[in-house]
Scaffold this active site. Structure first.
Site, PDB file in Angstrom:
ATOM      1  N   GLU A  21       0.836  -1.208   0.000  1.00 44.04           N
ATOM      2  CA  GLU A  21       0.000   0.000   0.000  1.00 44.04           C
ATOM      3  C   GLU A  21       0.867   1.253   0.000  1.00 44.04           C
ATOM      4  OE1 GLU A  21      -3.064  -0.148  -0.597  1.00 44.04           O
ATOM      5  OE2 GLU A  21      -3.264  -2.318  -0.341  1.00 44.04           O
ATOM      6  N   HIS A  24       1.674   2.251  -3.521  1.00 40.70           N
ATOM      7  CA  HIS A  24       0.585   3.020  -4.134  1.00 40.70           C
ATOM      8  C   HIS A  24       0.584   4.460  -3.610  1.00 40.70           C
ATOM      9  CE1 HIS A  24      -0.988  -0.444  -6.105  1.00 40.70           C
ATOM     10  NE2 HIS A  24      -1.467  -1.027  -5.033  1.00 40.70           N
TER      11      HIS A  24
END
Length: 394
Positions: A21, A24
């Protein structure tokens, strides 16, 4: 020790998912997109803090993490002020990098771990000359007795030097010569404690393929030995190509699992479940516990195997996330590729307008179907790993 291994594996997996994550998040911020939330875990919020435009926090269930990038699809309602920074309005390159960043992080983790193991700890691999075990040989339906190797005095740890006067350079060459010899006495030279020792095993006849050694009908010789494992360490330069060789074999193994082992799903609740087949997160964690508590294994070997397991899981997760299925990252990349390919064809026909976006509303049924299949698949594997787990230590 097993519980400690499970906890350590779960922690390593959590760190990997959060790093996914983070890939991202960092790339989204780099391209000026708005990332409004970055949380570790799921469920009720335990702690959070607003810093700038992003809320950072921890949730109750430590089963992963998520980053919320505004406007992942045109179907999402966002503030008008955030419209210029919405993901679906970003340039194609930015969208590609942001969606690929998660899997890229998993690949980097796998590469770093494998490289570190090769340089720092070494990699266990099948030896080309070291005896691992001796066993009986099934000449009929049963297998009894010590076997020709053990009867001749061959021991685990011995290294094969020559067979019937021929020097040997590989285990494959050794087994080939044994098969070609057939039944009867042979001369085997091994190295034990730094000295060469001559043994005279009496080979037996079995039915196997003369070339491959697999099941077959050829009459060939058999000795009853298996190769051992040995640790090979690499210098920092040698480790580079070897690392990518290991990573490449991981891609090949994942492809084989997805294309040739789907039939094994029918065996996951049976006694002949494929130990190299599909597993859930629970199954992987249990294997991590088995690695940490493996009997008759040194602490160094356990650490090595644990790190390789974590690397393999990261590689598998990275590859899986790139499958061209929504809502996976690979699904968004596939949509982007379709948009760009369609736009290129239109430009060849004289179109000079903006890129026309894919209508995500039309993709919702396929997305829901994918989610349902993945959820059912996950529950199936979870059930199998609870009632019929793959265990390394039996």
């Amino acid at each position: 020790m097993e519980i400690l291994g499970i906890v350590a594996f779960a922690a390593a997996l959590l760190v990997s998912v959060v790093a996914h994550e983070g890939g991202h998040f960092v790339t989204a911020r780099h391209y000026g997109l708005k990332a409004s939330k970055f949380f570790v875990g799921f469920g009720p919020t335990v702690w959070s803090r607003q810093r700038g435009e992003t809320e950072y926090g921890i949730k109750l269930i430590p089963a992963g993490g998520f980053v919320k990038i505004e406007g992942m699809t045109p179907l999402e309602e966002i503030d008008a002020a955030d419209e210029p920074r919405a993901f679906y309005n970003a340039r194609a390159r930015a969208r590609l990098v942001v969606m690929a960043a998660g899997s890229f992080v998993h690949f980097i983790i796998a590469i770093v771990l494998i490289y570190g193991v090769l340089v720092g700890l070494g990699l266990s691999q099948v030896s080309e000359s070291k005896i691992g075990t001796t066993s009986c040989v099934a000449t009929t339906a049963s297998c009894t007795g010590p076997g020709p190797a053990a009867a001749a005095g061959l021991r685990a740890g011995d290294r094969i030097v020559s067979f019937d006067g021929a020097a040997l350079g590989s285990w494959q060459e050794f087994t080939r010569r044994v098969r070609e010899h057939g039944a009867g006495p042979a001369t085997l030279v091994v190295r034990r404690d730094g000295k060469d020792l001559t043994l005279h095993p009496d080979l037996v006849e079995v039915r196997r393929n003369r070339v491959t050694g697999e099941a077959g009908n050829d009459r060939v010789g058999a000795l009853g030995v298996r190769p051992g494992l040995e640790t090979v360490r690499y210098n920092p330069i040698e480790a580079v190509p070897r690392t990518f060789s290991v990573i490449g074999s991981g891609f090949t193994g994942m492809y084989t699992t997805l294309t040739h082992r789907l039939d094994d799903l029918g065996k996951i609740f049976s006694n002949d479940r494929d130990p190299e087949g599909f597993i859930s997160v629970v199954g992987a964690a249990r294997i991590g516990g088995d690695v940490a508590s493996a009997p008759d294994t040194s602490a160094l070997d356990r650490v090595r195997q644990f790190l390789v397991l974590v690397a393999a899981i990261n590689l598998a997760v990275g590859i899986f996330n790139l499958l061209p299925l929504l809502p996976l990252d690979g699904g968004h990349i596939a949509v982007l590729g379709f948009e760009q390919a369609r736009h290129g064809l239109r430009r060849l026909r004289g179109y000079r307008g903006p890129v026309q976006k894919v209508d995500f509303a039309k993709l919702l049924p396929a997305t829901y179907a994918t989610v349902a299949v993945l959820l059912g698949f996950s529950l199936l594997l979870l059930s199998a790993d609870i009632v019929n787990p793959i265990r390394l230590n039996q």
